[in-house]
Scaffold this active site. Structure first.
Site, short mmCIF file in Angstrom:
data_model
loop_
_atom_site.label_atom_id
_atom_site.label_comp_id
_atom_site.label_asym_id
_atom_site.label_seq_id
_atom_site.Cartn_x
_atom_site.Cartn_y
_atom_site.Cartn_z
N GLU A 107 8.60 -44.19 -21.13
CA GLU A 107 10.00 -43.99 -21.53
C GLU A 107 10.38 -42.52 -21.56
OE1 GLU A 107 11.36 -47.59 -24.30
OE2 GLU A 107 9.55 -46.62 -25.05
N GLU A 127 4.49 -52.95 -24.39
CA GLU A 127 4.82 -53.12 -25.81
C GLU A 127 4.81 -54.56 -26.31
OE1 GLU A 127 6.78 -49.11 -24.80
OE2 GLU A 127 6.27 -50.98 -23.78
#
Length: 242
Positions: A107, A127
């Site tokens: 990210e 995640e």
């Protein structure tokens, strides 16, 4: 700085994530130090080259810290707030990625304007396997970068993008041999610094603005048409051509 190496040059800032024993995992201290970097770049705009120490860019967020975060920390958007700030820096940002760019590390790379990868690079967002979602920008940046279908393959299907796939889907600008990514990123910034700073700043604002904005384009161009830099650069071009 304890988690970063910072080299502040006249025409660029080079920042190296420096927790190599943890694969440069992003912890709270690193987040705070990156906020300090952003403050400097907001006050004195220049391109940013962001990379990781050793074999990896960033293997993710610090899981030990992440495990202890609760609802209040999630609402605070600790990582997302920083990555949004990096995305909004006034001058172009280039991530030089080798090895793992996973989870929060991926990210962070998505928040940069341009990515250069080595043949060893791997981008992914695992995640959900840890019971959470990629909530620091992947849900809205990755679809813009690679398209919704590929983004869902990564975010929902657990797919990792190796260097070839990242290049094929437009996530990275170029793939280079291991150890050559930082030099390649510097060459990109060398080209960037030859352009007019105000033109770069306004172009980045316009490109990142949502939707169609022809009038905003016209206004930005009007500002540039009146700039001394535009006049001097075009005069130099015409004189060189003659």
């Amino acid at each position: 700085m304890n988690t970063l190496k910072v080299e502040d040059r006249d025409d660029r800032m080079v920042v190296t994530l420096h927790r190599p024993a943890q694969r440069n995992a992003i912890n709270a201290e690193m987040i705070a130090e990156l906020h300090q970097v952003c403050a400097v770049l907001e006050a004195t705009p220049k391109p940013l080259l962001l990379t990781g120490e050793g074999d990896h860019f960033a293997g993710g967020a610090d899981i030990a810290e992440l495990r202890e975060r609760g609802r209040d920390e999630a609402f605070a958007g600790i990582n997302r707030t920083l990555f949004d700030r990096i995305a909004k820096l006034p001058m172009p940002t280039v991530a030089a990625v080798s090895g793992y760019a996973l989870g929060g590390g991926a990210e962070l790379s998505y928040a940069c304007d341009i990515r250069i990868a080595t043949e060893t690079a791997v981008f992914g967002n695992p995640e959900p396997g840890l019971g959470i979602m990629a909530a620091a920008g992947a849900s809205y940046r990755l679809p813009e970068l690679v398209g919704k279908s590929v983004a869902k393959q990564v975010l929902l299907g657990g797919r990792n993008l190796d260097a070839d796939a990242a290049l094929r889907h437009g996530l990275v600008m170029d793939v280079v041999a291991p150890g050559e990514h930082i030099d390649a990123a510097h060459k990109v910034i060398d080209r960037i610094t030859r352009s007019a700073p105000l033109a770069l700043k306004l172009t980045k604002i316009i490109v990142d603005a949502p939707g169609s904005h022809p009038f905003a384009d016209d206004i930005a161009q009007a500002v540039l048409f009146e700039s001394r830099d535009k006049h001097d650069r075009m005069t130099a071009f015409l004189e060189k051509k003659r």
